[in-house]
Each structure stands twice: as C-alpha cells, then as structure tokens.
Design a protein around this motif. Structure first.
Motif, PDB file in Angstrom:
ATOM      1  N   THR A   1      10.446   4.378   5.016  1.00  0.00           N
ATOM      2  CA  THR A   1      10.075   3.142   5.701  1.00  0.00           C
ATOM      3  C   THR A   1       8.763   2.635   5.111  1.00  0.00           C
ATOM      4  O   THR A   1       7.990   3.387   4.518  1.00  0.00           O
ATOM      5  N   SER A   2       8.497   1.343   5.278  1.00  0.00           N
ATOM      6  CA  SER A   2       7.267   0.774   4.722  1.00  0.00           C
ATOM      7  C   SER A   2       6.037   1.364   5.396  1.00  0.00           C
ATOM      8  O   SER A   2       4.983   1.523   4.756  1.00  0.00           O
ATOM      9  N   HIS A   3       6.139   1.705   6.697  1.00  0.00           N
ATOM     10  CA  HIS A   3       5.002   2.313   7.387  1.00  0.00           C
ATOM     11  C   HIS A   3       4.691   3.696   6.810  1.00  0.00           C
ATOM     12  O   HIS A   3       3.522   4.047   6.599  1.00  0.00           O
ATOM     13  N   TYR A   4       5.726   4.466   6.554  1.00  0.00           N
ATOM     14  CA  TYR A   4       5.522   5.790   5.970  1.00  0.00           C
ATOM     15  C   TYR A   4       4.937   5.667   4.567  1.00  0.00           C
ATOM     16  O   TYR A   4       4.061   6.458   4.174  1.00  0.00           O
ATOM     17  N   GLU A   5       5.403   4.686   3.819  1.00  0.00           N
ATOM     18  CA  GLU A   5       4.881   4.487   2.463  1.00  0.00           C
ATOM     19  C   GLU A   5       3.374   4.281   2.500  1.00  0.00           C
ATOM     20  O   GLU A   5       2.644   4.793   1.643  1.00  0.00           O
ATOM     21  N   LEU A   6       2.880   3.542   3.482  1.00  0.00           N
ATOM     22  CA  LEU A   6       1.435   3.323   3.585  1.00  0.00           C
ATOM     23  C   LEU A   6       0.697   4.628   3.845  1.00  0.00           C
ATOM     24  O   LEU A   6      -0.406   4.840   3.323  1.00  0.00           O
ATOM     25  N   LEU A   7       1.282   5.540   4.628  1.00  0.00           N
ATOM     26  CA  LEU A   7       0.623   6.819   4.893  1.00  0.00           C
ATOM     27  C   LEU A   7       0.426   7.626   3.616  1.00  0.00           C
ATOM     28  O   LEU A   7      -0.473   8.473   3.550  1.00  0.00           O
ATOM     29  N   ARG A   8       1.227   7.364   2.590  1.00  0.00           N
ATOM     30  CA  ARG A   8       1.102   8.090   1.327  1.00  0.00           C
ATOM     31  C   ARG A   8      -0.206   7.752   0.601  1.00  0.00           C
ATOM     32  O   ARG A   8      -0.601   8.467  -0.311  1.00  0.00           O
ATOM     33  N   ALA A   9      -0.873   6.667   1.023  1.00  0.00           N
ATOM     34  CA  ALA A   9      -2.192   6.370   0.459  1.00  0.00           C
ATOM     35  C   ALA A   9      -3.260   7.287   1.035  1.00  0.00           C
ATOM     36  O   ALA A   9      -4.328   7.444   0.436  1.00  0.00           O
ATOM     37  N   PHE A  10      -2.992   7.898   2.183  1.00  0.00           N
ATOM     38  CA  PHE A  10      -3.962   8.768   2.841  1.00  0.00           C
ATOM     39  C   PHE A  10      -3.768  10.239   2.482  1.00  0.00           C
ATOM     40  O   PHE A  10      -4.734  10.999   2.462  1.00  0.00           O
ATOM     41  N   ALA A  11      -2.536  10.653   2.238  1.00  0.00           N
ATOM     42  CA  ALA A  11      -2.258  12.070   2.017  1.00  0.00           C
ATOM     43  C   ALA A  11      -1.170  12.230   0.960  1.00  0.00           C
ATOM     44  O   ALA A  11      -0.272  11.382   0.837  1.00  0.00           O
TER      45      ALA A  11
ATOM     46  N   ILE B   1       0.861  -1.182   0.000  1.00  0.00           N
ATOM     47  CA  ILE B   1       0.000   0.000   0.000  1.00  0.00           C
ATOM     48  C   ILE B   1       0.892   1.225   0.000  1.00  0.00           C
ATOM     49  O   ILE B   1       1.810   1.349   0.814  1.00  0.00           O
ATOM     50  N   GLY B   2       0.621   2.142  -0.939  1.00  0.00           N
ATOM     51  CA  GLY B   2       1.449   3.330  -1.049  1.00  0.00           C
ATOM     52  C   GLY B   2       0.727   4.440  -1.778  1.00  0.00           C
ATOM     53  O   GLY B   2      -0.506   4.469  -1.846  1.00  0.00           O
ATOM     54  N   ALA B   3       1.497   5.352  -2.350  1.00  0.00           N
ATOM     55  CA  ALA B   3       0.929   6.558  -2.952  1.00  0.00           C
ATOM     56  C   ALA B   3      -0.040   6.245  -4.078  1.00  0.00           C
ATOM     57  O   ALA B   3      -0.996   6.989  -4.301  1.00  0.00           O
TER      58      ALA B   3
ATOM     59  N   CYS C   1     -10.041   1.482  -0.215  1.00  0.00           N
ATOM     60  CA  CYS C   1     -11.419   1.049  -0.400  1.00  0.00           C
ATOM     61  C   CYS C   1     -12.201   0.971   0.899  1.00  0.00           C
ATOM     62  O   CYS C   1     -13.425   0.919   0.882  1.00  0.00           O
ATOM     63  N   VAL C   2     -11.525   0.950   2.046  1.00  0.00           N
ATOM     64  CA  VAL C   2     -12.204   0.772   3.329  1.00  0.00           C
ATOM     65  C   VAL C   2     -11.809   1.847   4.334  1.00  0.00           C
ATOM     66  O   VAL C   2     -12.666   2.508   4.919  1.00  0.00           O
ATOM     67  N   ALA C   3     -10.521   2.033   4.565  1.00  0.00           N
ATOM     68  CA  ALA C   3     -10.050   2.914   5.641  1.00  0.00           C
ATOM     69  C   ALA C   3     -10.200   4.380   5.251  1.00  0.00           C
ATOM     70  O   ALA C   3      -9.730   4.814   4.206  1.00  0.00           O
ATOM     71  N   ASP C   4     -10.866   5.138   6.122  1.00  0.00           N
ATOM     72  CA  ASP C   4     -11.062   6.574   5.901  1.00  0.00           C
ATOM     73  C   ASP C   4     -10.071   7.431   6.687  1.00  0.00           C
ATOM     74  O   ASP C   4      -9.868   8.597   6.361  1.00  0.00           O
ATOM     75  N   ALA C   5      -9.484   6.871   7.731  1.00  0.00           N
ATOM     76  CA  ALA C   5      -8.528   7.606   8.550  1.00  0.00           C
ATOM     77  C   ALA C   5      -7.655   6.587   9.270  1.00  0.00           C
ATOM     78  O   ALA C   5      -8.014   5.409   9.408  1.00  0.00           O
ATOM     79  N   ILE C   6      -6.489   7.043   9.726  1.00  0.00           N
ATOM     80  CA  ILE C   6      -5.565   6.162  10.421  1.00  0.00           C
ATOM     81  C   ILE C   6      -4.953   6.885  11.617  1.00  0.00           C
ATOM     82  O   ILE C   6      -4.587   8.063  11.526  1.00  0.00           O
ATOM     83  N   LEU C   7      -4.858   6.180  12.730  1.00  0.00           N
ATOM     84  CA  LEU C   7      -4.021   6.598  13.857  1.00  0.00           C
ATOM     85  C   LEU C   7      -2.749   5.771  13.775  1.00  0.00           C
ATOM     86  O   LEU C   7      -2.812   4.536  13.748  1.00  0.00           O
ATOM     87  N   SER C   8      -1.611   6.431  13.720  1.00  0.00           N
ATOM     88  CA  SER C   8      -0.355   5.725  13.511  1.00  0.00           C
ATOM     89  C   SER C   8       0.738   6.388  14.321  1.00  0.00           C
ATOM     90  O   SER C   8       0.576   7.493  14.846  1.00  0.00           O
ATOM     91  N   GLY C   9       1.869   5.697  14.421  1.00  0.00           N
ATOM     92  CA  GLY C   9       3.045   6.327  14.997  1.00  0.00           C
ATOM     93  C   GLY C   9       3.618   7.355  14.033  1.00  0.00           C
ATOM     94  O   GLY C   9       3.138   7.533  12.913  1.00  0.00           O
TER      95      GLY C   9
END
Length: 368
Positions: free
Chosen positions: A303-313, A282-284, A289-297
C-alpha cells in the motif's frame, strides 16, 4: 492482521508497537504514547476534517447508477470546490469489497452525472476508466450544501455499519478538506495533549487534504497517493525550525504530515510556511529531511502508506514489525492499532540541502 470493524477511535486497549532507531521493538498500550516522547520533541498533527466525499448518483447518458468518490482538488480554498479528481464505480456501495466493485459505464468528456442534488460534468479522463476530472454546477455555497446533505464518508467493506461524519473527524479536526480521515490522529485526545504539555513536548498542526487509500484496481492503486494540497501555518514552520535547531525530534502524526513537511522542506533546512501541493512519492529511496519519527496505523505491504514507512526503517526491520503485528493480533485499517517508528539510525543523520531540494521534486501523482 485483524481488520478493525467498529468505528471507535480510542478504545481503551488500543495497541502501540514502538520501533526505535536501532530496530528494537516494544509493545505498549496506545494511551502510553507520551512515555515514548522526549522533552523538547515536537508533535505535528493534521487538523483536516473529513469531507462526506462519497456520492451516489446516475450517469445521465446511460441511465446507470454510479458511486463517485472525490479524491483530489487543486487547493484548500473554501470557494475552490467546483473541480475535483474523482474515482467512479458502477452500481453498489461499501458493502462490496472495493476490488469487487463493477466499473462505471464508459465516461466520456461532457457526460453528466446527477448526484442529487448536485450535477457534475466529466471534464476529462485521467488515464484510467475509473479516474476522471469532474466539474460541479452551481455556486460554492450550493456545492458545499449538496455535499453536506447528500454525501457520506468514504468507507470500505471491512466496516459493516455506515459511518457517520463524526466517526471520521479527529479530535483536532478543523477545515473540512480531507477525502478520507487522517486517522493516525484518532490516537489524540485532550488528555494526551495535556500529557504532551506536562512532559515538555510541543504540539503543532498543519492542514493536508488526506487522499483515498484504495481505488480497488491494482493499476490505479500504484498511482497513489495522488497530489494533495496542504497549508503549513507560520507558527508550525517556526516550531519545526526551533525543534531542529536544538537537536530534538519532529514527530509526525500520520503519513499526510510527513508528505506535507517533506514537500515544504527548503534548501536551507527550514520548512516553508503557507500553501503547497504535495506531489512527491516517499519510499525506501527517500532521505527524510524533516520527520524524525511517525505515529501511523498498521498498514499492509504494497500500500502507499506502507511504502512511506520504508523511508523510516529498512525492509528487514519492517518485516520483523509485520511478524510482531501478526503475532500480537494488532488491528489494521483506520480504526485499528498504531505503530510508532523512529527514523532508523544512519538514515540522513546529517542534513543535506541539495538532497532535500531533490526529494521535493521526485515523481508525482495527479495534478490539475
């Protein structure tokens, strides 16, 4: 950002940076999370407890010391604990930075590792000198006992004190299947859950075998996250469907929840209940299709975690977020502060069944 170096899950002054769907930012204390939720929202958390997945031992053929970090398995079944994907290091432990750890001795199929009291055989190499498939001797009960007695939580050099298992179990921890803690869940406690209920916010859980966050090698880190099994209860799948039907938000507590929900998204817009293995990246380019918001570190770029945040913003928004985190002295890593990011306006505003089916089949990590 500052590395959090104390294993305190819920310090009273933990910070929260809130980013709304238009990119506007608000600084808050993390205990005020409920104030940024709306009646009708559904919060979904990962209830996986963390395994003692770091094992010290000896490579029998060479006699050299090794550290084995378990990093993947094919299912969550309690009796399916003979085979694991593992990252193997040479001598040393978490006191050295992961990127400074020496490589293991050459690991060939058939090599034996004694990980007192456990014994494992290298079944195959997985395209990198540190990454192998292992098979443990013994019964499932004996393997569980060996992990409990000899294993330790995986940890990194930014944390100077040894972690106890209870340090890395979230307040909603259940089945012991995570390789590292689904640490976004540290923000939760019973007071927070009561706040959800009082505000009319729903709460549900799933179980996802959260994987490791770093291998110490840039080439191997680019393959993260590895394939990770999950289970979505029928009650959670129903709660997601009802939430989406009334136009409310699904809020994921952590990247592992996003991976599971998005992988389980069916072509008709529902979330499939039951077992699965999250194989997608999951990335930019991902259209959620499901998640509208995320609480994350607070994750560092690349990093792979940061890459996933690129799907949100968008990257421009995340660049401003990084500046704000730096200026605000936010702490990073698993015991650090948090960000709450709402999916950016215009990113998959209308559900597309074919898009969701396509996204579920995108590039994978490592599968047994």
């Amino acid at each position: 950002m500052i590395a959090a170096d104390s294993p305190v899950q819920r310090p009273p002054l933990a910070k929260l940076l809130v980013v709304d769907r238009f990119g506007a930012m608000t600084h808050a204390v993390r205990s005020a999370l409920v104030e940024f939720l709306r009646p009708g929202d559904l919060v979904v958390a990962n209830d996986a407890a963390t395994l003692p997945a770091s094992l010290q031992g000896v490579h029998v053929r060479s006699g050299e010391p090794v550290e084995v970090r378990l990093a993947g398995r094919r299912s969550l079944a309690a009796d399916d604990v003979r085979q694991f994907v593992a990252v193997v290091f040479g001598a040393g432990d978490y006191h050295a930075r992961t990127e400074d750890r020496p490589p293991p001795p050459v690991l060939d199929p058939g090599d034996r590792l004694t990980l007192s009291p456990l014994v494992a055989t290298v079944e195959r190499r997985l395209g990198h000198a540190r990454l192998v498939g292992l098979r443990f001797d013994g019964t499932p009960d004996a393997i569980w006992a060996g992990l409990a007695r000899h294993g330790r939580p995986i940890q990194y050099a930014h944390m100077p004190v040894p972690l106890a298992l209870w340090d890395v179990w979230t307040p909603v921890a259940g089945p012991p299947v995570a390789f590292e803690s689904p640490s976004a869940g540290f923000a939760l406690d019973w007071h927070v859950l009561e706040g959800f209920r009082a505000r009319g916010v729903g709460f549900a859980t799933l179980t996802h075998a959260a994987g490791i966050s770093s291998t110490g090698d840039p080439e191997l880190d680019r393959r993260l996250p590895f394939d990770e099994p999950y289970h979505i209860p029928a009650a959670t799948a129903l709660a997601v469907r009802l939430t989406r039907a009334r136009g409310s938000r699904v809020v994921a507590i952590g990247t592992t929840v996003v991976r599971a929900l998005e992988h389980a998204a069916l072509a008709d817009g529902r979330v499939r209940a039951g077992d699965g293995v999250a194989t997608q990246r999951i990335g930019a380019a991902t259209r959620l299709c499901v998640a509208d918001a995320i609480l994350s570190g607070t994750h560092e770029p690349d990093t792979s975690h940061y890459e996933l945040l690129r799907a949100f913003a968008a990257d421009a928004v995340l660049d401003r977020v990084n500046v704000a985190l730096q200026a605000g002295d936010y702490r990073t890593h698993e015991f650090g502060d948090s960000v709450f990011i709402e999916r950016e306006y215009g990113r998959r505003e209308y559900f597309s069944p074919q898009i969701c089916a396509d996204e579920r089949g995108s590039e994978s990590g490592i599968l047994f």
